[in-house]
Write a protein that holds these residues in place. Structure first.
Motif, PDB file in Angstrom:
ATOM      1  N   ILE A   1       0.961  -1.260  -0.036  1.00 48.10           N
ATOM      2  CA  ILE A   1       0.141   0.052  -0.055  1.00 48.10           C
ATOM      3  C   ILE A   1       0.866   1.158   0.097  1.00 48.10           C
ATOM      4  CG2 ILE A   1      -1.786   1.308   1.416  1.00 48.10           C
ATOM      5  CD1 ILE A   1      -2.714  -1.531   2.336  1.00 48.10           C
ATOM      6  N   ILE A   2       0.712   1.902  -1.027  1.00 51.32           N
ATOM      7  CA  ILE A   2       1.267   3.483  -1.044  1.00 51.32           C
ATOM      8  C   ILE A   2       0.411   4.455  -0.661  1.00 51.32           C
ATOM      9  CG2 ILE A   2       2.945   4.834  -2.490  1.00 51.32           C
ATOM     10  CD1 ILE A   2       3.739   1.797  -2.149  1.00 51.32           C
ATOM     11  N   SER A   3       0.680   5.407   0.094  1.00 48.43           N
ATOM     12  CA  SER A   3       0.089   6.685   0.587  1.00 48.43           C
ATOM     13  C   SER A   3       0.980   7.697   0.642  1.00 48.43           C
ATOM     14  CB  SER A   3      -0.472   6.422   1.910  1.00 48.43           C
ATOM     15  OG  SER A   3       0.479   6.401   2.924  1.00 48.43           O
ATOM     16  N   ILE A   4       0.277   8.757  -0.124  1.00 48.32           N
ATOM     17  CA  ILE A   4       0.849   9.998  -0.056  1.00 48.32           C
ATOM     18  C   ILE A   4      -0.029  11.265   0.207  1.00 48.32           C
ATOM     19  CG2 ILE A   4       1.894  11.803  -2.020  1.00 48.32           C
ATOM     20  CD1 ILE A   4       2.414   9.822  -3.851  1.00 48.32           C
ATOM     21  N   SER A   5       0.318  11.859   1.292  1.00 46.40           N
ATOM     22  CA  SER A   5      -0.082  13.077   1.880  1.00 46.40           C
ATOM     23  C   SER A   5       0.471  14.293   1.642  1.00 46.40           C
ATOM     24  CB  SER A   5      -0.369  13.069   3.464  1.00 46.40           C
ATOM     25  OG  SER A   5      -1.089  11.692   3.609  1.00 46.40           O
ATOM     26  N   THR A   6      -0.313  15.242   1.185  1.00 48.95           N
ATOM     27  CA  THR A   6       0.307  16.566   0.702  1.00 48.95           C
ATOM     28  C   THR A   6      -0.324  17.767   1.528  1.00 48.95           C
ATOM     29  OG1 THR A   6      -1.120  16.687  -1.195  1.00 48.95           O
ATOM     30  CG2 THR A   6       1.317  15.795  -1.222  1.00 48.95           C
ATOM     31  N   THR A   7       0.201  18.721   1.701  1.00 48.74           N
ATOM     32  CA  THR A   7      -0.287  19.950   2.552  1.00 48.74           C
ATOM     33  C   THR A   7       0.097  21.133   1.592  1.00 48.74           C
ATOM     34  OG1 THR A   7      -0.274  18.968   4.347  1.00 48.74           O
ATOM     35  CG2 THR A   7      -0.608  21.143   4.605  1.00 48.74           C
ATOM     36  N   GLY A   8      -0.904  22.386   1.413  1.00 52.19           N
ATOM     37  CA  GLY A   8      -0.436  23.571   1.027  1.00 52.19           C
ATOM     38  C   GLY A   8      -1.901  24.439   0.816  1.00 52.19           C
ATOM     39  N   LYS A   9      -1.890  25.380   0.055  1.00 49.68           N
ATOM     40  CA  LYS A   9      -2.819  26.273   0.038  1.00 49.68           C
ATOM     41  C   LYS A   9      -3.748  26.057  -1.223  1.00 49.68           C
ATOM     42  CE  LYS A   9      -0.214  30.111   2.300  1.00 49.68           C
ATOM     43  NZ  LYS A   9       0.920  29.344   2.519  1.00 49.68           N
TER      44      LYS A   9
END
Length: 333
Positions: A36-44
């Motif tokens: 399982i590959i998870s990608i979490s990103t944060t931005g505006k």
């Protein structure tokens, strides 16, 4: 006029402090490279986060396809190369060429990418819960070694000896994480991100509250517990190799998926090895190496290798934490 000035100052203050620009987050999970590959990103900007995450998954999938030894994805992938063994030079993809070059040139004999025949042997026996004979292992090992494959830098080709095959399980996932991370870091609208590929993790930027990323290290003998928690900073990567991830048992003996090239059998010098570095590829490589090497040799490698830290659990359950991690590793009671 005075009220207008006060309103202007309030708005300016809100803009300066970012109150009008609430951080957005975007998470996606997919199944690639048998995990399982998870990608979490944060931005505006939510749309930008989604498009960047999608691009990162495309990059990850490109590496996954090119390094898959069990299924055909394109004419220049690892599956095609292995099928071409004994037939001379074969043009390979860019990712594949880089990884094979690393496997050819890295100095540690305990990491051997030509172990395909041995891995296939143990995989077949694992399906039936049996153990290969010494003669079977000896025959498979005879098809392995760095003399069984060559590279041609000019023509970007690789050649394999007859009955030989490559397996990039010790390095491909970490490489894919780094490649996906390189896509994310190109988008300046992304302020932070975390990529988790089945325990191969890389963090980008800092968390919104400025605190470090807290990553739990699995207890290798209790799936419900962690050995402790590591506090990672921007750009750090972590990978763990263990005998609890993929294994089978025969008569109470555990046989894991990580093979020691010296014996052609599952490694038994550790039950868990975690490596921390600035590169996910480096962390992936060394977590496997440290798992295979005898305990004292593994510690010596950590101590002499720049930008490498580690947590190693030996078969007796004793935990080694390298000096560079002792202040950022919180051990569970």
């Amino acid at each position: 006029m005075k009220k207008l000035l006060i309103y202007f100052l309030i708005v300016s203050s809100l803009l300066t402090t970012g109150c009008f620009f609430k951080q957005q987050s975007y998470n996606d999970t997919r199944f690639l490279m048998d995990t399982i590959i998870s990608i979490s990103t944060t931005g505006k900007d939510q749309a930008s986060l989604k498009s960047t995450t999608d691009e990162a998954f495309i990059a990850f999938n490109d590496v996954a396809d090119e390094t898959d030894r069990y299924t055909s994805h394109n004419p220049n992938d690892l599956y095609a190369l292995n099928q071409h063994n004994g037939q001379g030079a074969f043009a390979v993809g860019d990712h594949l060429y880089k990884l094979i070059t690393m496997g050819k040139e890295e100095p540690y004999s305990a990491i051997e990418i030509s172990l395909g025949p041995v891995i296939d042997l143990w995989r077949a026996h694992g399906e039936n819960k049996t153990v290969p004979t010494d003669e079977e292992i000896k025959t498979a090992l005879a098809k392995c070694g760095r003399d069984k494959f060559t590279l041609d830098k000019t023509n970007h080709t690789a050649s394999l000896a007859s009955d030989s095959s490559l397996d990039l399980g010790a390095i491909a996932k970490g490489y894919a994480v780094d490649y996906a991370a390189s896509v994310i870091t190109k988008n300046k609208a992304v302020t932070s991100a975390l990529i988790n590929a089945g325990g191969n993790i890389k963090v980008i930027g800092t968390k919104e509250d400025g605190s470090p990323w807290r990553i739990g290290i699995q207890d290798p003998r209790n799936a419900q517990k962690v050995l402790g928690v590591l506090a990672l900073q921007n750009g750090q990567a972590i990978a763990t190799s263990g005998d609890y991830q993929r294994y089978y048992e025969v008569n109470g003996v555990r046989y894991c998926h990580i093979i020691d090239p010296a014996t052609g059998s599952p490694a038994r010098n550790a039950i868990s090895a975690t490596a921390v570095s600035t590169s996910a590829l480096t962390a992936d490589f060394f977590s496997t190496l440290l798992f295979i090497l005898p305990h004292d040799e593994a510690i010596a490698v950590v101590e002499k290798t720049p930008q490498l830290e580690a947590i190693i659990v030996n078969p007796e359950g004793e935990i080694y934490v390298s000096p560079g991690l002792q202040k950022i590793f919180t051990k569970e009671n």
